[in-house]
Scaffold this active site. Structure first.
Site, PDB file in Angstrom:
ATOM      1  N   ALA A 101       2.258   2.094  -3.502  1.00  0.00           N
ATOM      2  CA  ALA A 101       1.624   1.181  -4.555  1.00  0.00           C
ATOM      3  C   ALA A 101       1.699   0.045  -3.170  1.00  0.00           C
ATOM      4  O   ALA A 101       2.715   0.006  -2.462  1.00  0.00           O
ATOM      5  CB  ALA A 101       3.219   0.814  -4.891  1.00  0.00           C
ATOM      6  N   GLY A 147       4.814  -6.973  -0.068  1.00  0.00           N
ATOM      7  CA  GLY A 147       4.475  -5.679   0.856  1.00  0.00           C
ATOM      8  C   GLY A 147       4.144  -4.926   0.496  1.00  0.00           C
ATOM      9  O   GLY A 147       3.217  -4.230  -0.671  1.00  0.00           O
ATOM     10  N   ALA A 178       4.854   0.029  -0.617  1.00  0.00           N
ATOM     11  CA  ALA A 178       6.107   1.342  -0.919  1.00  0.00           C
ATOM     12  C   ALA A 178       5.154   2.608  -0.119  1.00  0.00           C
ATOM     13  O   ALA A 178       4.567   2.829  -1.181  1.00  0.00           O
ATOM     14  CB  ALA A 178       6.542   1.279  -1.973  1.00  0.00           C
ATOM     15  N   CYS A 217       2.971   0.714 -12.177  1.00  0.00           N
ATOM     16  CA  CYS A 217       1.540  -0.223 -11.399  1.00  0.00           C
ATOM     17  C   CYS A 217       0.940  -0.172 -12.910  1.00  0.00           C
ATOM     18  O   CYS A 217      -0.207  -0.908 -13.033  1.00  0.00           O
ATOM     19  CB  CYS A 217       0.761   0.232 -10.462  1.00  0.00           C
ATOM     20  SG  CYS A 217       1.625   0.492  -8.974  1.00  0.00           S
TER      21      CYS A 217
END
Length: 245
Positions: A169, A182, A184, A200
């Site tokens: 993600a 950033g 993962a 998400c």
């Protein structure tokens, strides 16, 4: 007088750190770079030499936590406060883009805190290069991954597969071309924790990990080393290390 692009990037391995503490630390570094850029504007007006802005790449592993981006919907968290306490999971509303996601043990979370004026001023390119570094890393482990049009992050089974599943993600914030937050990457993450959210904001696609795809646990430090090298190559970084305790 114009400053030459500074492609030196300080890498820090933060180890296992609570999300709130890492967010505060990111913010401190981010604000420092922004303040340098504001000072450089004043220096430029005075005809003085500008100060090179710093860049950082942080890797960290968080205890169980759900984070909700500024465009996300709180109903995508399927637990109430008692449920969070029962599962020993923290919850944060944060200032990155994107919806809700999970961070936890067995996951590499990467926070590039870069002044994109040192590299390129293109957010779309920035996101695609982050994705590409993950795609190349997975490829080194024999995992074919890619992108799905209109969806950020890295996916397996992206081309016509009836069961596409997200393995990485992404969500970022930028201001004055400085980045934070950033990506993962699920290496050995416990995928059951994704069952407590709509990951998400996407309800019809699954989540996966390197461990699940390969059928075995993967060496986290080795993956970090490979991923760091791909990021360095793609962004043409001059990485140097600073271990944080």
């Amino acid at each position: 007088m114009k400053v030459v692009m500074n492609k030196k990037v300080e890498f820090q391995d933060l180890g296992n750190m609570p999300y709130g503490k890492a967010w505060d630390y990111q913010t401190e570094l981010f604000d420092g770079i922004v303040q340098t850029k504001l000072e450089n504007r004043r220096r430029k007006d005075r005809g003085e030499e500008e100060i090179p802005t710093k860049n950082y790449l942080l890797f960290v592993e968080h205890p169980h936590v759900y984070t909700l981006g500024k465009s996300g919907k709180e109903e995508h968290l399927l637990l109430d406060q008692k449920g969070l306490e029962r599962e020993h999971v923290e919850f944060f509303k944060i200032n990155r883009g994107g919806d809700i996601t999970y961070h936890g043990p067995g996951q590499i979370v990467g926070y590039p805190i870069l002044d994109l004026d040192n590299f390129f001023t293109d957010i779309h390119k920035y996101l695609r290069l982050l994705e590409e570094a993950v795609i190349l890393t997975l490829g080194d482990y024999g995992i074919k991954a890619g992108r799905i049009d209109g969806l950020t992050g890295v996916w397996i089974g992206e081309n016509g597969d009836p069961n596409p599943r997200k393995i990485c993600a992404m969500g970022v914030k930028t201001s004055r071309w400085v980045t934070m937050h950033g990506f993962a990457l699920n290496v050995n993450a416990n995928l059951n924790y994704f069952g407590n959210i709509v990951p998400c904001g996407i309800s019809d696609k699954a989540v996966t990990s390197m461990q699940f795809e390969l059928g075995k646990e993967v060496d986290m430090q080795e993956v970090e080393k490979v991923l760091k090298q791909h990021l360095s190559n793609l962004f043409e970084m001059e990485l140097f290390e600073n271990q944080q305790n």
